[in-house]
Design an enzyme around this catalytic site. Structure first.
Site, PDB file in Angstrom:
ATOM      1  N   ASP A 131      10.156  -2.885  -2.216  1.00  0.00           N
ATOM      2  CA  ASP A 131       9.631  -1.554  -1.893  1.00  0.00           C
ATOM      3  C   ASP A 131       8.707  -1.681  -0.684  1.00  0.00           C
ATOM      4  O   ASP A 131       8.262  -2.783  -0.330  1.00  0.00           O
ATOM      5  CB  ASP A 131       8.890  -0.950  -3.092  1.00  0.00           C
ATOM      6  CG  ASP A 131       8.920   0.574  -3.083  1.00  0.00           C
ATOM      7  OD1 ASP A 131       9.296   1.169  -2.050  1.00  0.00           O
ATOM      8  OD2 ASP A 131       8.557   1.187  -4.107  1.00  0.00           O
ATOM      9  N   ASP A 132       8.436  -0.540  -0.048  1.00  0.00           N
ATOM     10  CA  ASP A 132       7.555  -0.592   1.123  1.00  0.00           C
ATOM     11  C   ASP A 132       6.119  -0.901   0.729  1.00  0.00           C
ATOM     12  O   ASP A 132       5.424  -1.626   1.409  1.00  0.00           O
ATOM     13  CB  ASP A 132       7.644   0.716   1.957  1.00  0.00           C
ATOM     14  CG  ASP A 132       7.445   1.983   1.132  1.00  0.00           C
ATOM     15  OD1 ASP A 132       7.288   1.905  -0.109  1.00  0.00           O
ATOM     16  OD2 ASP A 132       7.459   3.075   1.740  1.00  0.00           O
TER      17      ASP A 132
ATOM     18  N   ASP B  17       1.050   1.027  -4.778  1.00  0.00           N
ATOM     19  CA  ASP B  17      -0.241   1.733  -4.697  1.00  0.00           C
ATOM     20  C   ASP B  17      -0.924   1.653  -6.067  1.00  0.00           C
ATOM     21  O   ASP B  17      -1.701   0.741  -6.338  1.00  0.00           O
ATOM     22  CB  ASP B  17       0.022   3.172  -4.250  1.00  0.00           C
ATOM     23  CG  ASP B  17      -1.245   3.975  -3.998  1.00  0.00           C
ATOM     24  OD1 ASP B  17      -2.222   3.802  -4.738  1.00  0.00           O
ATOM     25  OD2 ASP B  17      -1.270   4.788  -3.054  1.00  0.00           O
TER      26      ASP B  17
END
Ligand SMILES: O=P(O)(O)OC[C@H]1O[C@H](OP(=O)(O)OP(=O)(O)O)[C@H](O)[C@@H]1O
Ligand SMILES: Nc1nc2[nH]cnc2c(=O)[nH]1
Ligand SMILES: [Mg+2]
Length: 169
Positions: free
Chosen positions: A103-104, A107
């Site tokens: 994934d980028d 969070d």
């Protein structure tokens, strides 16, 4: 439930930067897969994971590439993550072992928590990580503070900015 997150800072990533960072992550994971050092597949968490997944699959010479679609945010407001589209079952096996899930960013970690619960033995890699999400990710490149919002190049455009010293009085 929807939560508004306070984001004090902005971290703006260029195409060049994410390309370099995704390459750095691939370099680090090269030869580290559980099957004679190899990874069986790359799975990108859409949509943000697609660009890093493509770059990493290219660097690691992996042709088996799939996606898992997880939606967690509406703009900067968090909603409950849910799977919209799973990856192909035979690629994932029983528990995701040997699969690189990309994934980028991580969070709060809730997206990865959900995907991890489905594929506990996969390797989870993100380009960027915020402190709350770090326990959910196996490999990442750069950590940023929790109150930073990361802006990716696909969400931005080149734009004129005023000089620091204005020319008109
Ligand atoms: O660790 P978390 O708090 O769960 O947040 C991280 C996820 O949020 C963003 O995706 P988003 O759901 O916004 O969808 P997108 O990738 O399609 O933009 C980002 O690409 C991660 O997948
Ligand atoms: N673009 C972007 N999407 C996110 N989703 C959760 N956190 C972030 C962030 O910092 N930037
Ligand atoms: Mg995403």
């Amino acid at each position: 439930m929807t939560t508004r997150l306070p984001h004090e800072k902005g971290f703006h990533i260029s195409w060049d930067q994410i390309h370099r960072d995704a390459r750095a992550l691939a370099w680090r994971l090269d030869g580290k897969g559980p099957i004679e050092g190899n990874w069986s597949a790359v799975v990108g968490i859409t949509r943000g994971g697609l660009v890093p997944a493509m770059i990493m699959a290219r660097e690691l010479d992996i042709r088996t590439v799939d996606t898992i679609s997880v939606k967690s945010y509406n703009h900067q407001s968090r909603t409950e993550p849910h799977v919209i589209k799973p990856p192909q079952a035979d690629i994932m096996g029983a528990d995701g072992e040997g699969v690189l899930i990309v994934d980028d960013l991580v969070d709060t970690g809730r997206t990865l928590e959900l995907v991890r619960s489905l594929y506990p033995k996969a390797h989870f890699a993100t380009i960027y990580a915020k402190p709350m999400g770090v326990p959910m990710v196996d490999s990442y490149v750069t950590e940023v503070s929790q109150d930073t919002w990361i802006f990716f190049p696909w969400d931005m455009a080149l734009q004129y900015v005023q000089p620091y010293r204005g020319t008109d009085a």
